[in-house]
Design a protein around this motif. Structure first.
Motif, short mmCIF file in Angstrom:
data_model
loop_
_atom_site.label_atom_id
_atom_site.label_comp_id
_atom_site.label_asym_id
_atom_site.label_seq_id
_atom_site.Cartn_x
_atom_site.Cartn_y
_atom_site.Cartn_z
N GLY A 6 3.31 -5.93 4.81
CA GLY A 6 3.07 -4.76 5.49
C GLY A 6 1.65 -3.86 5.30
O GLY A 6 1.21 -3.42 6.05
N GLN A 7 1.23 -4.18 4.07
CA GLN A 7 0.00 -3.77 3.69
C GLN A 7 -1.13 -4.35 4.89
O GLN A 7 -2.08 -3.64 5.13
N ARG A 20 -0.87 -5.90 7.33
CA ARG A 20 -0.84 -5.67 8.75
C ARG A 20 -1.40 -4.23 9.05
O ARG A 20 -2.08 -4.07 10.08
N GLU A 21 -1.25 -3.38 8.15
CA GLU A 21 -2.11 -1.95 8.47
C GLU A 21 -3.49 -2.04 7.94
O GLU A 21 -4.01 -1.52 8.88
N ILE A 22 -3.74 -2.98 7.10
CA ILE A 22 -5.23 -3.07 7.02
C ILE A 22 -6.01 -3.80 8.12
O ILE A 22 -6.99 -3.40 8.69
N ARG A 50 -4.75 -3.90 11.14
CA ARG A 50 -4.71 -2.99 12.45
C ARG A 50 -6.15 -1.96 12.58
O ARG A 50 -6.32 -1.95 13.46
N LEU A 51 -6.45 -1.53 11.25
CA LEU A 51 -7.40 -0.90 11.41
C LEU A 51 -8.85 -1.37 11.20
O LEU A 51 -9.81 -0.95 11.70
N GLN A 57 -6.47 7.16 13.04
CA GLN A 57 -5.91 5.82 12.91
C GLN A 57 -6.28 4.88 14.30
O GLN A 57 -5.71 4.19 14.21
N ALA A 114 -11.04 1.27 6.86
CA ALA A 114 -9.51 1.20 6.67
C ALA A 114 -9.04 1.63 5.60
O ALA A 114 -8.09 2.64 5.56
N ILE A 174 -6.63 4.94 5.46
CA ILE A 174 -5.48 4.95 5.08
C ILE A 174 -5.24 5.69 3.68
O ILE A 174 -4.11 6.27 3.49
N ARG A 195 -4.73 9.38 4.46
CA ARG A 195 -3.23 9.63 5.19
C ARG A 195 -1.97 9.62 4.08
O ARG A 195 -1.05 10.28 4.06
N VAL A 240 -2.18 0.04 -2.37
CA VAL A 240 -2.99 -0.48 -0.84
C VAL A 240 -4.52 -0.80 -1.42
O VAL A 240 -5.11 -1.74 -0.97
#
Length: 444
Positions: free
Chosen positions: A4-5, A7-9, A11-12, A153, A293, A297, A300, A313
């Motif tokens: 999950g980390q 993917r978020e990293i 994505r940005l 984001q 990123a 992140i 937020r 993260v």
């Protein structure tokens, strides 16, 4: 959790990576086009580029500080407040840009003469810089608008604008420098004019997106003096932090001129240094994608009160920074014998460039971690520590690089790559291991 980390990293970071690669292509394309005019023109572009990047770089807080502030409000569920804060940042960019343009044009002569280059190089640098300063306000608006979108984001919109703007820059530079059909070539001044026009178009595109978002959320577009002043005060520590980084680059460039034997040697060393620092900046922006990123992140997560998630993260992004630095280092070392041919026909510059690029390649893993941690602390709003750390690093580095200037360009770059970047690494790792930067809430 790690997936999950990641993917978020990604994505940005992936759109930010592509956008940041496009940004230094403004400089790379200028260097490639101007480099074939001659070595004095390329050396003049080098001096002008350092001055302009320093002025604009001092205002990078318009992107970084806005990203952190907007992201915190977004994490707290206040999207309208996030956009209102972003609009204040845009107005601050206009005010600073107007002042910087007037002051920059007036002070162009003394700024260039401070480098003590040869008369012909000084003339080229002065001509380019006077025109380029006219693009200061559009550049600052690009920074502020990009910061707003990153805080929301959204790193894809800045990517689209960066790619389109860079393509326009290349077309305009080729047309205005060398001419085509009824358009007469202007030489070096044409490069400056083309870049300014491309910057104006890019700023306009980003402003349209931010303004539309603000209207949808009901955020006011009018200037609010209190909000503008607050944005300015919050940016002071980041200005100091950036000033120390730019001062280090200026001292490094001065050390290159100090170590030159004569005017010819000075032009070759400055041209080589210009190409090397441009490529270093290019790779720095590549590595900085994870830092972008990290800013979004971190802001937020802290805005939502998640200290544990922020720490987790951060560890993951540091790992990404190490791997990214290793990859860019290997690629730079492998391509070092070929890169000089892309930018200049001068064999002396090409020969001098290879060992400098090998030094830069070895320092890439250090740079990868430095940029990530820098982004984490910016996202956390830890500007005061970054300012103090930057001052300490500069105090250590400046006397050493000036002392080794007599050893030539290679010695200067060894000092820059390992002493300067190593000192930054130590300062940032020390802070990241503690908890003082993990402050939660809408504002720090």
């Amino acid at each position: 959790m790690r997936r999950g980390q990641d993917r978020e990293i990604l994505r940005l970071a992936v759109p930010a990576f592509l956008a940041l690669v496009a940004e230094p292509l403004f400089l790379l394309s200028d260097a490639a086009i101007v480099g074939h005019l001659g070595t004095p023109e390329l050396a003049g572009l080098g001096i002008a580029g350092v001055v302009l990047q320093t002025v604009v770089g001092l205002c990078v807080f318009l992107a970084y500080g806005t990203t952190a502030g907007v992201a915190r409000r977004l994490g707290a569920g206040d999207r309208r407040g996030a956009l209102a804060q972003g609009v204040d940042g845009l107005w601050l960019a206009v005010v600073i840009g107007a002042v910087a343009t007037v002051a920059g044009v007036a002070a162009t002569g003394p700024l260039v003469e401070a480098f003590d280059a040869s008369p012909v190089v000084t003339e080229h640098a002065t001509t380019y810089l006077r025109i380029a300063f006219l693009g200061t306000t559009p550049l600052l608006l690009m920074l502020a608008a990009t910061g707003v979108l990153r805080g929301l984001q959204d790193t894809r919109t800045p990517l689209v604008v960066a790619v389109a703007g860079n393509a326009l820059n290349i077309v305009l530079n080729l047309l205005l420098v060398y001419g085509a059909g009824p358009v007469a070539g202007l030489g070096l001044p044409g490069s400056a004019v083309g870049s300014v026009l491309a910057q104006v178009a890019s700023a306009a595109a980003l402003l349209v997106v931010v303004v539309r978002g603000a209207r949808r959320e009901g955020a006011s577009l009018r200037p609010h003096p209190a909000g503008i002043r607050a944005a300015g005060r919050a940016g002071v520590p980041l200005v100091i932090r950036t000033l120390t980084l730019r001062a280090a680059l200026l001292v490094t460039t001065y050390a290159v001129t100090l170590g030159a034997v004569d005017a010819t040697d000075s032009a070759v060393d400055l041209a080589t240094h210009q190409l090397a620092i441009t490529l270093w900046t290019f790779l720095a922006f590549v590595l900085d994608a994870i830092a972008i990123a990290a800013q979004a992140i971190t802001g937020r997560l802290l805005g939502s009160g998640d200290r544990v998630g922020t720490r987790a993260v951060t560890r993951r992004m540091v790992q990404w920074g190490v791997v990214s630095g290793l990859v860019t280092g290997v690629l730079l070392a492998a391509s070092s014998p070929l890169l000089g041919h892309l930018f200049t026909a001068d064999p002396a510059v090409r020969d001098a460039l290879v060992p400098v690029l090998l030094v830069a390649a070895l320092a890439q893993p250090i740079a990868g971690v430095v940029f990530v941690l820098d982004g984490v602390l910016i996202g956390a709003g830890d500007g005061r520590y970054l300012a103090l750390g930057g001052l300490l690093t500069l105090v250590v580095y400046a006397p050493v690089v000036l002392a080794v200037a007599g050893g030539g360009l290679f010695a200067v770059w060894v000092s820059f790559a390992f002493l300067f970047m190593g000192a930054r690494l130590g300062v940032l790792v020390h802070r990241a291991r503690g908890d003082a930067w993990l402050v939660t809430g809408v504002s720090r």
